[in-house]
Scaffold this motif. Sequence first.
Motif, PDB file in Angstrom:
ATOM      1  N   ASP A  85      44.391  11.159  83.543  1.00 25.12           N
ATOM      2  CA  ASP A  85      44.584  10.580  84.837  1.00 25.12           C
ATOM      3  C   ASP A  85      44.448  10.877  85.415  1.00 25.12           C
ATOM      4  O   ASP A  85      44.234   9.910  87.312  1.00 25.12           O
ATOM      5  N   ASN A  86      44.393  11.830  85.981  1.00 23.28           N
ATOM      6  CA  ASN A  86      44.320  12.760  87.318  1.00 23.28           C
ATOM      7  C   ASN A  86      42.741  12.201  88.037  1.00 23.28           C
ATOM      8  O   ASN A  86      41.903  12.765  87.410  1.00 23.28           O
ATOM      9  N   VAL A  87      43.581  12.486  89.355  1.00 23.96           N
ATOM     10  CA  VAL A  87      41.516  11.758  90.309  1.00 23.96           C
ATOM     11  C   VAL A  87      41.886  12.803  91.442  1.00 23.96           C
ATOM     12  O   VAL A  87      42.448  13.787  92.042  1.00 23.96           O
ATOM     13  N   TYR A  88      40.003  13.534  91.558  1.00 27.84           N
ATOM     14  CA  TYR A  88      39.490  14.105  92.138  1.00 27.84           C
ATOM     15  C   TYR A  88      38.821  13.766  93.470  1.00 27.84           C
ATOM     16  O   TYR A  88      38.764  12.843  93.272  1.00 27.84           O
ATOM     17  N   ASP A  89      39.020  14.887  95.052  1.00 30.81           N
ATOM     18  CA  ASP A  89      37.913  14.038  95.867  1.00 30.81           C
ATOM     19  C   ASP A  89      36.393  13.719  95.535  1.00 30.81           C
ATOM     20  O   ASP A  89      36.488  15.873  95.510  1.00 30.81           O
ATOM     21  N   LEU A  90      35.649  13.414  94.974  1.00 29.58           N
ATOM     22  CA  LEU A  90      34.769  13.740  94.776  1.00 29.58           C
ATOM     23  C   LEU A  90      33.689  14.214  95.897  1.00 29.58           C
ATOM     24  O   LEU A  90      32.841  14.597  95.176  1.00 29.58           O
ATOM     25  N   ALA A  91      33.878  13.994  97.338  1.00 24.74           N
ATOM     26  CA  ALA A  91      33.322  14.745  98.450  1.00 24.74           C
ATOM     27  C   ALA A  91      32.600  14.127  98.002  1.00 24.74           C
ATOM     28  O   ALA A  91      31.739  12.601  98.471  1.00 24.74           O
ATOM     29  N   HIS A 303      39.145  14.946 102.327  1.00 24.48           N
ATOM     30  CA  HIS A 303      39.176  16.027 102.659  1.00 24.48           C
ATOM     31  C   HIS A 303      38.213  16.144 103.752  1.00 24.48           C
ATOM     32  O   HIS A 303      38.373  16.610 104.848  1.00 24.48           O
ATOM     33  N   ASP A 304      36.869  16.046 103.848  1.00 23.77           N
ATOM     34  CA  ASP A 304      35.646  14.837 104.272  1.00 23.77           C
ATOM     35  C   ASP A 304      36.022  14.858 105.956  1.00 23.77           C
ATOM     36  O   ASP A 304      36.713  13.923 105.792  1.00 23.77           O
ATOM     37  N   GLY A 387      29.132  17.642  95.160  1.00 22.94           N
ATOM     38  CA  GLY A 387      29.984  18.044  95.732  1.00 22.94           C
ATOM     39  C   GLY A 387      30.912  19.026  96.921  1.00 22.94           C
ATOM     40  O   GLY A 387      31.150  19.882  95.966  1.00 22.94           O
ATOM     41  N   TYR A 388      30.872  18.984  97.915  1.00 19.29           N
ATOM     42  CA  TYR A 388      31.474  19.687  98.869  1.00 19.29           C
ATOM     43  C   TYR A 388      32.702  20.708  98.197  1.00 19.29           C
ATOM     44  O   TYR A 388      33.424  21.920  98.171  1.00 19.29           O
ATOM     45  N   THR A 389      33.664  19.805  97.565  1.00 20.37           N
ATOM     46  CA  THR A 389      35.312  20.564  97.421  1.00 20.37           C
ATOM     47  C   THR A 389      34.992  20.438  95.914  1.00 20.37           C
ATOM     48  O   THR A 389      35.909  21.807  95.215  1.00 20.37           O
ATOM     49  N   GLY A 390      33.499  21.712  94.848  1.00 20.49           N
ATOM     50  CA  GLY A 390      34.062  21.932  94.189  1.00 20.49           C
ATOM     51  C   GLY A 390      33.150  21.021  92.953  1.00 20.49           C
ATOM     52  O   GLY A 390      33.484  21.129  91.599  1.00 20.49           O
TER      53      GLY A 390
END
Length: 434
Positions: A85-91, A303-304, A387-390
């Motif tokens: 359920d954790n969400v990532y910054d998709l950049a 992040h961006d 995406g830049y965040t990986g």
Amino acid sequence: MKKITVRLTLVFLISLGIGCRSLKNSKKYFDTKQKEVYIDSMMNNALEKGFFPGAQIVVGSKDSVFILKNYGYHDTSKKQLVKTDNVYDLASMSKVLGATLVAMRLVGEDKINLEDKLGEVVAVYKNTAIADLTLFELLTHTSGLKSGITFYQSLLSTTDGSPLLSNQQSAGYPNSFDAMYVNKNIVYDTKYLAFEPKENYVQIYKNMWLNPEFYKTVYGRIALANNNPRGNYLYSDLNLILVQQMMEAKTGITLDQLAKEIYSELGISKIGYNPLKWTSEENVIPTEIDNFFRKDTIKGFVHDEAAAILGGVSGNAGLFANAASISVICQMLLNNGKYHGKQILKAKVVAAFTKSPLAKKGIYRGLGFDKRKPDAFYKKSDFGHTGYTGTFFFLNPNNNKFLIILTNRVNPSRTNRLMYKDDFSSKIWKQINN
């Protein structure tokens, strides 16, 4: 030994009188297990070498998910395991999973046209040098606009007029930022920035609010950013910011709301802009320790920096999601815009956006979507984005496979580019795509 075991198991299944369909499913099972072993090996190696603190991975087809796994931790402290359920910054995956999906919907509904001109749709660009740019040029990154503008840096200065950044560490530049070092005497422009809520100001970080008058500067600088040959390919964040403005001007609805309508129809809830409005902070994977602009470990905010300036809702970045939610979008795209019997996007629009309309010019880009010149890793039909965040996702409509990899390789610093030097994501895609 493994191949012998598989062969003997298949013979044993046949001896039991198991039909051809079951045998076929058994082959798929063994194929999946082999790919899972490969992914586990790649992930464990990446974690050991410090490519990123943790990750989510999904492998699937147009109607099934074969592998859904979590690896590692939220950050380098290794205190909190990554969960589904954790969400990532998709950049920049936001460019397609947000703005491009919305563009596909609006094109299919005849609410916007690929030949619509920027200046005729968005009043602020009328009579500017970029007024004639079309939606098609923006989506294919053939507008001639520069790759990006660091708008946020004009909000910063130093007390003695010295540079914001230096390539040498010293007492005056103690903390690192993207292979540079940050002036310890940076001050913020209080004409545009406030550090507590203020009427009509836009929140851009947890303790930062922006005077919307600053957007006049942003749009003015974009209007002067066409310093490359129009018609040639140059990837630019500015293109998708302008796509967002065109769609919002056409509909009178903000990008986040337009995207949410699609996500709701798909039944996915772990995806959206400004995640602290729809999930808890502990559920958000942190990104970089920002020693420059926000002076904090970024968590729950984009992040961006360009997307941050725009309040976290931007055509170029801003989406947060878990891999499971993205897998639903992948299945919809592989099913020609249909999901669970409902036509989300028109099939002809999906086909048009995921091809390379400019391939004869040597431009392999789709409309919004990333496509690659066929090589050892990518096939002609493949499409997706990174995406830049990986982050990474790619699909192959010929064999109906997809792969999603979400990481926060920028934690603790964006200088960590180990996963790119190793072709990490491309290697896994090649293995899955064969």
